[in-house]
Design a protein around this motif. Structure first.
Motif, short mmCIF file in Angstrom:
data_model
loop_
_atom_site.label_atom_id
_atom_site.label_comp_id
_atom_site.label_asym_id
_atom_site.label_seq_id
_atom_site.Cartn_x
_atom_site.Cartn_y
_atom_site.Cartn_z
N UNK A 58 0.75 -1.15 -0.03
CA UNK A 58 0.10 -0.06 -0.11
C UNK A 58 0.72 1.15 0.06
N UNK A 59 2.21 1.26 -0.07
CA UNK A 59 3.16 2.14 -0.26
C UNK A 59 3.39 2.74 1.19
N UNK A 60 3.22 1.98 2.38
CA UNK A 60 3.32 2.52 3.55
C UNK A 60 4.91 2.30 4.10
N UNK A 61 5.19 3.01 5.08
CA UNK A 61 6.24 2.84 5.66
C UNK A 61 6.09 2.49 7.14
N UNK A 62 6.83 1.22 7.42
CA UNK A 62 6.79 0.67 8.79
C UNK A 62 7.90 0.58 9.59
N UNK A 198 3.33 8.40 25.37
CA UNK A 198 3.88 7.62 24.19
C UNK A 198 3.68 8.30 22.79
N UNK A 199 4.81 9.02 22.21
CA UNK A 199 4.40 9.59 20.85
C UNK A 199 4.87 8.59 19.82
N UNK A 200 3.86 8.26 18.93
CA UNK A 200 4.21 7.49 17.81
C UNK A 200 4.74 8.30 16.54
N UNK A 201 6.16 7.56 16.34
CA UNK A 201 6.79 8.35 15.33
C UNK A 201 6.33 7.93 13.89
N UNK A 202 5.67 8.92 13.30
CA UNK A 202 4.96 8.40 12.13
C UNK A 202 6.01 8.54 11.02
N UNK A 203 7.12 9.21 10.93
CA UNK A 203 7.95 9.27 9.54
C UNK A 203 8.99 8.04 9.81
N UNK A 204 9.00 7.30 11.03
CA UNK A 204 9.68 6.36 10.92
C UNK A 204 11.28 6.72 11.52
N UNK A 350 -2.16 6.73 11.43
CA UNK A 350 -0.95 6.95 11.17
C UNK A 350 -0.83 7.69 9.66
N UNK A 351 -1.44 6.93 8.70
CA UNK A 351 -1.63 7.59 7.46
C UNK A 351 -3.09 7.28 6.95
N UNK A 352 -3.75 8.66 6.79
CA UNK A 352 -5.30 8.26 6.35
C UNK A 352 -5.67 7.14 5.60
#
Lengths: 487, 487
Positions: A58-62, A198-204, A350-352
């Protein structure tokens, strides 16, 4: 013929990278990039930070490894990254701490945790545990399962039937923090004190690895597994000698050893173990037996559409039992669904419109699924089916981590079993105590998430421990430099 | 001519009653009921426990004073009452800790605290406060308002607009714990560590007063306001002499002084003050200036029908401002609605279909309404109108407490203003420290909620402090008895 460096850092994870970074960017540092080398056993750098952009359909970053900024009130990595502009909280961060949605096999739909006051009892259990262990120092450690059972027995008259049925099972959420089962987990050390959200790091987290690397510019040799460390060699113009499996030899005045606890704890004879010459003092070897290594894993499913409530942050599917006994291990990895709880992270936050679920697993489920990733959907499906009233879809893609299969990580991060002592290894490895570890003045320094109390098991703990090693070396170098100039 | 007693207890609140009870029911006690007397200034016993059955028009029972078992994991009164059968948790207790319903003047209907993650931020603020003050000991105290404002400034980039707008105001819930405004409240000591949940005592705390009294059987003289305490008198066959406003004189070997901090802190010249002869040491007088006295009040409205959501435990109507500045006091009690938050307890959870709301107030609102109870409805109505979408009814009955009007209580219980030191008065009054207070061997003992750390401000703290005084006296008596027998 050994290459001679002032500082040799073993491991290019966050702690090693930060050590090099601090050594070379500190004001008034006496070191040049050519004075420092990092040896990394794997073909890649980053250690247990692993941001993947290739596996998604889906073109997502994990982030397959570390993904959150924990302790967001005091997290050094977070604040330094905000300050230098490499992390923007509003666009890159997300607090995924909305009230948890709970599910259990016997309950249709979402458990009414608020109406049944379940979280209130879970909090009460945690306070009970704190009082039980802290108000009388001699109390022997028991597992999380056992201390929860004790609460249930002692406080029975205060609990409603649903609370008795569900709250012990809810306490097993801690399995998804430490990556070990409630049956093995130290009750005494199970309840954490967090320094903020706890802050999720969306950019990796790769941003951090890349930043440290790009600002450092020392040599990083990858695929160089260190096998032998000879230390405090006499009669040579260097102090320590490091040898790798490929035969590379690095002579150095200072060493920073950042290999994981899971590697340090291996025997010298083990193919992935380190040979120390002379051997590590018994006090260090002993201390490595009083902590264990967890196996937090991730299973990611991608779908063609979202079939769950996309507005929720996370779902927790409870296990059937309070105990968390390792039935599984006893009967040879015959693990069935609902034996262990799962934490299901809704990636659509995290990603709409990302039709993706990231599921956290604990030992022994992690070992089971990482060894046989093709079984992941069959294992998870009955549990995931609970989280939505809609029809569950088949995934179009499955990604499973491999931390337990990777011989250089051998799991996720340090964790405390019943009877473990969290401070012992830290005291031995921090290098801050005379007559402990290799001593306060040894030029062999340890770093990594297992060597530090604040941020233990976390990226910022690893980062701070690398900085601590660098600071010591910088100070030592400056003192020697002054002494030479004076004489 | 003075009546001679072995032990004279000043005050028939929980601490005094428990002291007498323990003195007379302890195994191997050397005391008879005739050896002990309690002097009580008011016409009734119970102190700040006051269970009323006469004021309700709906036949309801209200605790106008203490009403909860706080710290339900460790509460001595709760566990001893369960054990002796005087309190049955299932029928007599209720945990009213369902997720709070918040309302604000500018919001129509209930604030979506869960969706907006407001409680998560409030918890973060409390952790921030803890870190701010505990991680650096020299940090000067500031008010709760100020430390919350500091958080809002420092953590701005982590907060959403609704969080910025509401969470600071939500922190003012603490005003309804201490009975003082956020503007006056010590930031350093605002955040409490609770030992478990808070159990509402549905049967009324009078059960405890009656139990202690019925099992004690010593004389309790009511309407006897002690005015003078002469201590350590020499040349007499007694040690201390207590005189009351009515002229009663009690000579005693042991005194237990349980008058509230608000009385102890009065000058000797004050009509309700105590004259000590010799005066109390300066260290005690000083310590009484480092704690203050709060004014938690209650306003109860009874209605002909329930017009709010009867399934909720409680409602909190937020104040308009973050600050909690005592605008009110500055402008001569010109208090308007929404200047201070209110906590609204839904009494229908205590007695089914009870159309009654019990509202907690803080200083200066408590003083204002207790002085002018006829203004209570006009003051509360605009705030109460927020908690229901239904039409608000006029009350058929209004009950307002009078703790601030009562010259023997002068407020509710001890509370900490900016710069106060909670431990100082406790060290001086506990009688457990040599060279502190009246000394470890003085036969004048202090008791009450203001003299103890665990359970400070609570019924169980008062109870334990009374027991502590009795235990000391029993030990002292036994030692003297042995010494006499030996000689």
């Amino acid at each position: 013929m050994a290459m001679h460096k002032k500082v040799c850092i073993i491991g290019a994870g966050v702690s090693g990278l930060r050590a090099a970074h601090k050594l070379l960017t500190a004001k008034d540092t006496l070191l040049l990039p050519s004075d420092v080398i990092i040896l990394e056993a794997q073909a890649r750098i980053g250690g247990r930070i692993k941001t993947d952009t290739t596996l998604s359909k889906l073109g997502l970053t994990y982030d397959l490894g570390a993904a959150w900024f924990h302790d967001a009130l005091t997290n050094s990595v977070l604040y330094s990254s905000i300050e230098d502009g490499s992390f923007d909280v509003e666009s890159d961060g997300y607090f995924n701490d909305k009230d948890m949605c709970y599910y259990a096999k016997e309950h249709p739909g979402r458990v009414d945790a608020a109406g049944l006051k379940l979280e209130q009892v879970v909090e009460d259990i945690e306070k009970f545990i704190e009082i039980h262990f802290l108000h009388s120092l001699g109390v022997p450690d028991v597992s999380l399962s056992e201390i929860v059972a004790l609460y249930m027995k002692k406080q029975d008259c205060f609990l409603t039937a649903p609370q008795k049925q569900l709250c012990g099972r809810m306490c097993r959420y801690l399995e998804l923090w430490y990556g070990i089962s409630a049956h093995k987990m130290s009750g005494k050390h199970a309840v954490m004190s967090h320094q903020g959200r706890n802050l999720y790091n969306k950019k990796g987290y790769s941003f951090l690895v890349e930043k440290l690397q790009s600002q450092t510019k020392c040599t990083i040799m990858t695929s160089e597994q260190v096998t032998t460390i000879q230390r405090d060699i006499s009669g040579q113009n260097f102090r320590h000698l490091v040898t790798t499996a490929a035969g590379t030899e690095i002579a150095a005045d200072y060493l920073v050893v950042t290999v994981p606890q899971s590697i340090l704890a291996l025997d010298a004879e083990h193919s992935y173990g380190l040979t120390w010459d002379p051997p590590l003092p018994a006090r260090i070897q002993q201390s490595l037996k009083t902590i264990h290594f967890g196996a937090l894993g991730k299973v990611i499913f991608e779908f063609s559409e979202i079939w769950w409530d996309a507005s929720e942050d996370a779902f927790e599917v409870l296990a059937d039992e309070n105990t968390g006994a390792d039935v599984a291990t006893a009967s040879g990895l015959d693990i069935s669904p609902f034996m262990y709880p799962i934490y299901v992270f809704n990636y659509a936050t995290i990603q709409p419109s990302a039709a993706s679920l990231v599921i956290l697993t604990q030992s022994p489920v992690t070992e089971y699924l990482e060894a046989k990733p093709h079984l992941a959907w069959a294992y998870m499906k009955p549990m995931l089916a609970k989280i939505s009233m809609q029809q569950i879809c088949e995934p179009i893609n499955t990604i499973v981590t491999d931390w337990t299969q990777n011989p250089y990580s051998r799991g996720s991060y340090s964790a405390l079993h019943v009877g473990d002592d969290p401070s012992d290894a830290i005291i031995q490895l921090s290098g801050e105590y005379e007559s402990c570890g290799l001593g306060i003045s040894s030029t062999v320094r340890f770093a990594g998430e297992h060597t530090i109390a604040d941020g233990a098991g976390c990226v910022h703990g690893a980062y701070d421990s690398g900085e601590r090693a660098a600071d010591w070396i910088l100070k030592h170098l400056a003192e020697n430099h002054q002494a030479k100039n004076a004489s």
